[in-house]
Scaffold this motif. Structure first.
Motif, mmCIF file in Angstrom:
data_model
loop_
_atom_site.group_PDB
_atom_site.id
_atom_site.type_symbol
_atom_site.label_atom_id
_atom_site.label_comp_id
_atom_site.label_asym_id
_atom_site.label_seq_id
_atom_site.Cartn_x
_atom_site.Cartn_y
_atom_site.Cartn_z
ATOM 1 N N GLU A 90 0.827 -1.208 0.000
ATOM 2 C CA GLU A 90 0.000 0.000 0.000
ATOM 3 C C GLU A 90 0.862 1.260 0.000
ATOM 4 O OE1 GLU A 90 -4.257 1.130 0.203
ATOM 5 O OE2 GLU A 90 -3.254 -0.818 0.047
ATOM 6 N N ILE A 91 2.115 1.105 0.422
ATOM 7 C CA ILE A 91 3.034 2.231 0.494
ATOM 8 C C ILE A 91 3.970 2.279 -0.714
ATOM 9 C CG2 ILE A 91 5.007 3.127 1.848
ATOM 10 C CD1 ILE A 91 3.387 1.997 4.323
ATOM 11 N N THR A 92 4.157 1.140 -1.392
ATOM 12 C CA THR A 92 5.195 1.087 -2.437
ATOM 13 C C THR A 92 4.650 0.981 -3.865
ATOM 14 O OG1 THR A 92 5.379 -1.338 -2.258
ATOM 15 C CG2 THR A 92 6.800 -0.009 -0.825
ATOM 16 N N ILE A 93 3.336 0.925 -4.034
ATOM 17 C CA ILE A 93 2.765 0.810 -5.382
ATOM 18 C C ILE A 93 2.136 2.143 -5.790
ATOM 19 C CG2 ILE A 93 0.929 -0.268 -6.736
ATOM 20 C CD1 ILE A 93 1.367 -2.823 -5.260
ATOM 21 N N PRO A 94 2.640 2.783 -6.847
ATOM 22 C CA PRO A 94 2.037 4.058 -7.265
ATOM 23 C C PRO A 94 0.685 3.896 -7.943
ATOM 24 C CG PRO A 94 3.875 3.489 -8.691
ATOM 25 C CD PRO A 94 3.863 2.479 -7.597
ATOM 26 N N PHE A 95 0.502 2.763 -8.630
ATOM 27 C CA PHE A 95 -0.766 2.472 -9.316
ATOM 28 C C PHE A 95 -1.128 1.012 -9.047
ATOM 29 C CE2 PHE A 95 1.652 5.537 -11.806
ATOM 30 C CZ PHE A 95 0.752 6.603 -11.911
ATOM 31 N N PHE A 96 -2.379 0.778 -8.717
ATOM 32 C CA PHE A 96 -2.825 -0.590 -8.483
ATOM 33 C C PHE A 96 -3.041 -1.303 -9.817
ATOM 34 C CE2 PHE A 96 -4.240 1.573 -4.578
ATOM 35 C CZ PHE A 96 -3.598 0.766 -3.631
ATOM 36 N N ALA A 97 -2.510 -2.506 -9.928
ATOM 37 C CA ALA A 97 -2.675 -3.292 -11.152
ATOM 38 C C ALA A 97 -4.123 -3.731 -11.310
ATOM 39 C CB ALA A 97 -1.762 -4.515 -11.100
ATOM 40 N N ASN A 98 -4.479 -4.081 -12.527
ATOM 41 C CA ASN A 98 -5.817 -4.621 -12.777
ATOM 42 C C ASN A 98 -5.855 -6.080 -12.336
ATOM 43 O OD1 ASN A 98 -7.430 -2.487 -13.985
ATOM 44 N ND2 ASN A 98 -5.926 -2.539 -15.647
ATOM 45 N N HIS A 99 -5.922 -6.250 -11.033
ATOM 46 C CA HIS A 99 -5.903 -7.588 -10.439
ATOM 47 C C HIS A 99 -7.067 -7.707 -9.470
ATOM 48 C CE1 HIS A 99 -4.531 -11.072 -8.131
ATOM 49 N NE2 HIS A 99 -3.656 -11.298 -9.096
ATOM 50 N N ARG A 101 -7.469 -8.996 -6.646
ATOM 51 C CA ARG A 101 -7.256 -8.821 -5.202
ATOM 52 C C ARG A 101 -7.292 -7.356 -4.772
ATOM 53 N NH1 ARG A 101 -1.886 -7.973 -3.328
ATOM 54 N NH2 ARG A 101 -0.271 -8.085 -4.935
ATOM 55 N N TYR A 102 -7.216 -6.437 -5.734
ATOM 56 C CA TYR A 102 -7.289 -5.023 -5.391
ATOM 57 C C TYR A 102 -8.719 -4.500 -5.389
ATOM 58 C CZ TYR A 102 -2.224 -5.003 -5.969
ATOM 59 O OH TYR A 102 -0.880 -5.263 -5.842
ATOM 60 N N GLY A 103 -9.665 -5.320 -5.809
ATOM 61 C CA GLY A 103 -11.065 -4.917 -5.761
ATOM 62 C C GLY A 103 -11.329 -3.633 -6.519
ATOM 63 N N ALA A 104 -12.024 -2.714 -5.868
ATOM 64 C CA ALA A 104 -12.399 -1.449 -6.511
ATOM 65 C C ALA A 104 -11.198 -0.547 -6.797
ATOM 66 C CB ALA A 104 -13.402 -0.704 -5.629
ATOM 67 N N LYS A 105 -10.058 -0.831 -6.159
ATOM 68 C CA LYS A 105 -8.864 -0.004 -6.367
ATOM 69 C C LYS A 105 -8.114 -0.384 -7.645
ATOM 70 C CE LYS A 105 -7.101 -1.112 -2.372
ATOM 71 N NZ LYS A 105 -6.235 -1.171 -1.168
ATOM 72 N N ALA A 106 -8.439 -1.539 -8.222
ATOM 73 C CA ALA A 106 -7.699 -2.048 -9.378
ATOM 74 C C ALA A 106 -7.677 -1.030 -10.521
ATOM 75 C CB ALA A 106 -8.309 -3.361 -9.860
#
Length: 295
Positions: A90-99, A101-106
């Motif tokens: 949560e601290i080291t990823i600038p953009f959430f991948a389309n995966h 497990r990230y749910g709505a944040k993907a």
């Protein structure tokens, strides 16, 4: 000949069924194995001496450890043992991948990327509560491949480390070879943060990384031996499973590792080496081979 106390060898993590009969001799239930095998890992000997004086904790990439988890580790590890924790993604990823497990944040930008307050509150606080500080190795900030320009990444990194407490140690692992630059080196040097020399699919060889960095940036250094160069992660994983033998030695990786360790120790720096099964097939045997180079 005794190996310098400045050097700590270990593996990227420790809960592998494929090491039963090698590292692990006790009988565990499946649940107990993951919970309690760390103690046996720490007792594993090579030539009559403890083989591992450190270990990586990859699980904390997915969620920060709780104080209770850390207290349980304390019941299993010896006095002179350090654990290197990956920092929460949560601290080291600038953009959430389309995966999934990230749910709505993907697929969305991460508003908490390099949030120093979040790191202090949710990551470091449990270590203080559990009084784990004497056993905390450097925190590993793994930045997977991303599209941020180098100057922007370095600026964010600079601001982030300027707000962190100095009673813990930190190390940065990048997966974008283009970030190996004077600007990146200067940010790490400014805060005594180490570059993680990572033997990973699409990074340069370890010796080339050091050539680009020109020098170590902290009183310690870390090497993570992850996958063969130019080999995708999934291919390396399939090739190495079930992780109970060396499937293919990586001579250049071993030579570069020994060379960097010797240089670090000659400069009175600590050296942490974390081997992954996916590099050669069996991390404990990789560590043993590296230990032999110092005898």
């Amino acid at each position: 000949m005794a190996i310098s106390p400045l050097i700590r060898f270990g593996t990227s993590t420790w809960t592998y069924e494929g090491w039963k009969g090698q590292v692990y001799q006790k009988n565990y239930t499946k649940t107990a194995f993951a919970r309690d095998c760390l103690g046996e890992y720490c007792q594993y000997l090579h030539n009559g001496k403890p083989c591992f004086r450190t270990v990586g904790n990859d699980s904390t990439f997915y969620r920060p450890p709780t104080a209770n988890q850390l207290r349980h580790y304390l019941t299993q590890i010896p006095e002179d043992f350090e654990m290197c924790f990956k920092v929460w993604e949560e601290i080291t990823i600038p953009f959430f991948a389309n995966h999934p497990r990230y749910g709505a944040k993907a697929g969305r930008p991460n508003p908490r990327f390099l949030d120093a307050a979040l790191f202090n509150d949710l990551v470091l606080t449990p270590f203080r509560e559990a009084q784990f500080e004497p056993h905390a190795g450097p925190f590993l900030f793994e930045f997977q491949q991303h599209g941020l320009p180098g100057h922007e990444f370095c600026k964010k990194l600079d601001r982030f480390f300027s707000h962190l407490p100095q009673d813990f140690r930190y190390a940065v692992e990048i997966r974008n070879a283009g970030l190996l630059s004077p600007d990146y080196r200067k940010v790490l040097e400014s805060y005594g943060v180490a570059h993680v020399y990572n033997h990973w699919s699409y990074m340069p060889p370890l010796a080339e990384q050091h050539r680009r960095m020109e020098q170590f940036t902290a009183p310690f250094t870390i090497l993570r031996l992850l996958t063969p160069l130019n080999m995708p992660y999934e291919t390396a994983k399939k090739r190495a499973a079930p992780y109970n033998k060396i499937v293919k030695e990586l001579p250049e990786m071993r030579r570069d590792t020994v060379s960097l360790i010797k240089q670090a120790v000659a400069e009175n720096r600590r050296a942490y080496v974390l081997a992954n099964n996916r590099s050669e097939g069996n991390a404990p045997l990789t560590v043993q081979a590296l230990l032999q180079a110092f005898i």
